[in-house]
Design a protein around this motif. Structure first.
Motif, PDB file in Angstrom:
ATOM      1  N   GLU A  53       0.811  -1.379  -0.042  1.00  0.00           N
ATOM      2  CA  GLU A  53      -0.089   0.028  -0.052  1.00  0.00           C
ATOM      3  C   GLU A  53       0.956   1.345  -0.056  1.00  0.00           C
ATOM      4  O   GLU A  53       0.646   2.344  -0.762  1.00  0.00           O
ATOM      5  CB  GLU A  53      -0.976   0.138   1.280  1.00  0.00           C
ATOM      6  CG  GLU A  53      -1.953  -1.076   1.102  1.00  0.00           C
ATOM      7  CD  GLU A  53      -1.555  -2.372   1.209  1.00  0.00           C
ATOM      8  OE1 GLU A  53      -2.280  -3.207   0.791  1.00  0.00           O
ATOM      9  OE2 GLU A  53      -0.449  -2.717   2.001  1.00  0.00           O
ATOM     10  N   GLU A  54       1.956   1.203   0.684  1.00  0.00           N
ATOM     11  CA  GLU A  54       2.932   2.303   0.811  1.00  0.00           C
ATOM     12  C   GLU A  54       3.531   2.585  -0.475  1.00  0.00           C
ATOM     13  O   GLU A  54       3.688   3.770  -0.982  1.00  0.00           O
ATOM     14  CB  GLU A  54       3.972   2.271   1.784  1.00  0.00           C
ATOM     15  CG  GLU A  54       3.450   2.251   3.257  1.00  0.00           C
ATOM     16  CD  GLU A  54       4.596   1.941   4.151  1.00  0.00           C
ATOM     17  OE1 GLU A  54       5.164   2.880   4.909  1.00  0.00           O
ATOM     18  OE2 GLU A  54       4.701   0.657   4.456  1.00  0.00           O
ATOM     19  N   ALA A  55       3.908   1.469  -1.098  1.00  0.00           N
ATOM     20  CA  ALA A  55       4.435   1.613  -2.550  1.00  0.00           C
ATOM     21  C   ALA A  55       3.595   2.202  -3.547  1.00  0.00           C
ATOM     22  O   ALA A  55       3.945   3.010  -4.336  1.00  0.00           O
ATOM     23  CB  ALA A  55       5.164   0.154  -2.870  1.00  0.00           C
ATOM     24  N   LYS A  56       2.443   1.900  -3.487  1.00  0.00           N
ATOM     25  CA  LYS A  56       1.229   2.264  -4.399  1.00  0.00           C
ATOM     26  C   LYS A  56       1.069   3.516  -4.322  1.00  0.00           C
ATOM     27  O   LYS A  56       0.789   4.499  -5.041  1.00  0.00           O
ATOM     28  CB  LYS A  56      -0.104   1.371  -4.335  1.00  0.00           C
ATOM     29  CG  LYS A  56      -0.088   0.064  -4.703  1.00  0.00           C
ATOM     30  CD  LYS A  56      -1.364  -0.599  -4.459  1.00  0.00           C
ATOM     31  CE  LYS A  56      -1.218  -1.879  -5.254  1.00  0.00           C
ATOM     32  NZ  LYS A  56      -2.648  -2.836  -5.156  1.00  0.00           N
ATOM     33  N   GLU A  57       1.007   4.218  -2.927  1.00  0.00           N
ATOM     34  CA  GLU A  57       0.616   5.512  -2.721  1.00  0.00           C
ATOM     35  C   GLU A  57       1.888   6.183  -3.161  1.00  0.00           C
ATOM     36  O   GLU A  57       1.728   7.457  -3.802  1.00  0.00           O
ATOM     37  CB  GLU A  57       0.710   5.887  -1.247  1.00  0.00           C
ATOM     38  CG  GLU A  57      -0.416   5.560  -0.294  1.00  0.00           C
ATOM     39  CD  GLU A  57      -0.537   5.701   1.017  1.00  0.00           C
ATOM     40  OE1 GLU A  57       0.676   5.972   1.658  1.00  0.00           O
ATOM     41  OE2 GLU A  57      -1.436   4.851   1.891  1.00  0.00           O
TER      42      GLU A  57
END
Length: 238
Positions: A53-57
């Motif tokens: 999720e952090e990478a997608k953000e």
């Protein structure tokens, strides 16, 4: 004289952490090998994150995204964990958000405790040893392992780096895990591919038809690139 120690698992790191130390994070198959390769081919920086999720953000903010879980590329990401995927012009001058099963988690665990956090692989082994010998600090070689468990390939690297540091005459070790990894490396160093034929993660990668990644990651001293963590980003050590 400074001390060299080896931490075999993320679960043990808090027992090793100490102020004013250098921490070398290693995830031979394949995160740290891929990071070193990416800098060798022109990447500007990496932001290591623990979750998809952090990478997608970050990807939504314009970063390139690299992600791997259980050896496979995260769906929708430009890159996974293969060093070969970072050998292209697309990464030149770019910042990359990266999340992996073991490697980026280990980086984040160590980030607050290390005076200096360096990224290690067989690819930049001698360059690392040469740099560390000049710093006059204790060293903790932090093996990312596999889901908190011991693994052989990271421990082999730890043994190789331990040997170089001890042989320099500037370091000592009364750490059993450092001495054990040193012994393991001396046992298998003549042919790492053969020595690792039964190790668990090599089998996982073989099942994914990634044997060429294994061969690449076991090459020694192909670059003098050393990534270092600065303000939450991995950048090239100047």
């Amino acid at each position: 004289m400074n001390q060299v120690e080896v931490c075999f698992s993320p679960l043990l790191f808090e027992e090793f952490a100490k102020p004013n130390s250098i921490v070398v994070v290693v995830d031979v198959f394949r995160a740290t090998s891929a990071i070193v390769t990416a800098f060798q081919h022109g990447a500007k920086s990496f932001i290591p994150v623990s979750t998809i999720e952090e990478a997608k953000e970050l990807a939504a903010q314009g970063f390139l995204a690299g992600g791997e879980r259980n050896g496979e590329v995260v769906e929708g990401f430009e890159f996974g964990n293969s060093p070969f995927s970072y050998m292209n012009d697309k990464i030149i001058g770019r910042e990359i958000a990266l999340t992996t099963t073991n490697g980026t988690r280990a980086i984040n665990i160590a980030s607050d405790a290390a005076d200096t956090l360096l990224i290690g692989s067989f690819l930049n082994l001698q360059a690392l040893a040469d740099y560390i010998q000049k710093q006059e600090k204790d060293v903790i070689i932090f093996c990312a392992g596999w889901k908190n468990r011991f693994n052989m390939e990271d421990s082999l690297f730890a043994g190789a780096l331990t040997n170089l540091l001890l042989n320099s005459g500037k370091f000592y070790s009364d750490c059993d895990s450092a001495n054990a990894s040193s012994l393991v490396y001396r046992t298998g160093r003549k042919n790492l591919m053969t020595f690792l034929k039964s190790c668990s993660h090599r089998k996982r990668l073989s099942h994914l038809n990634l044997e060429k990644d294994v061969e690449y990651c076991l090459q020694r001293d192909t670059t003098d690139v050393i990534p270092v963590l600065k303000d939450g980003k991995l950048v090239l050590l100047k």
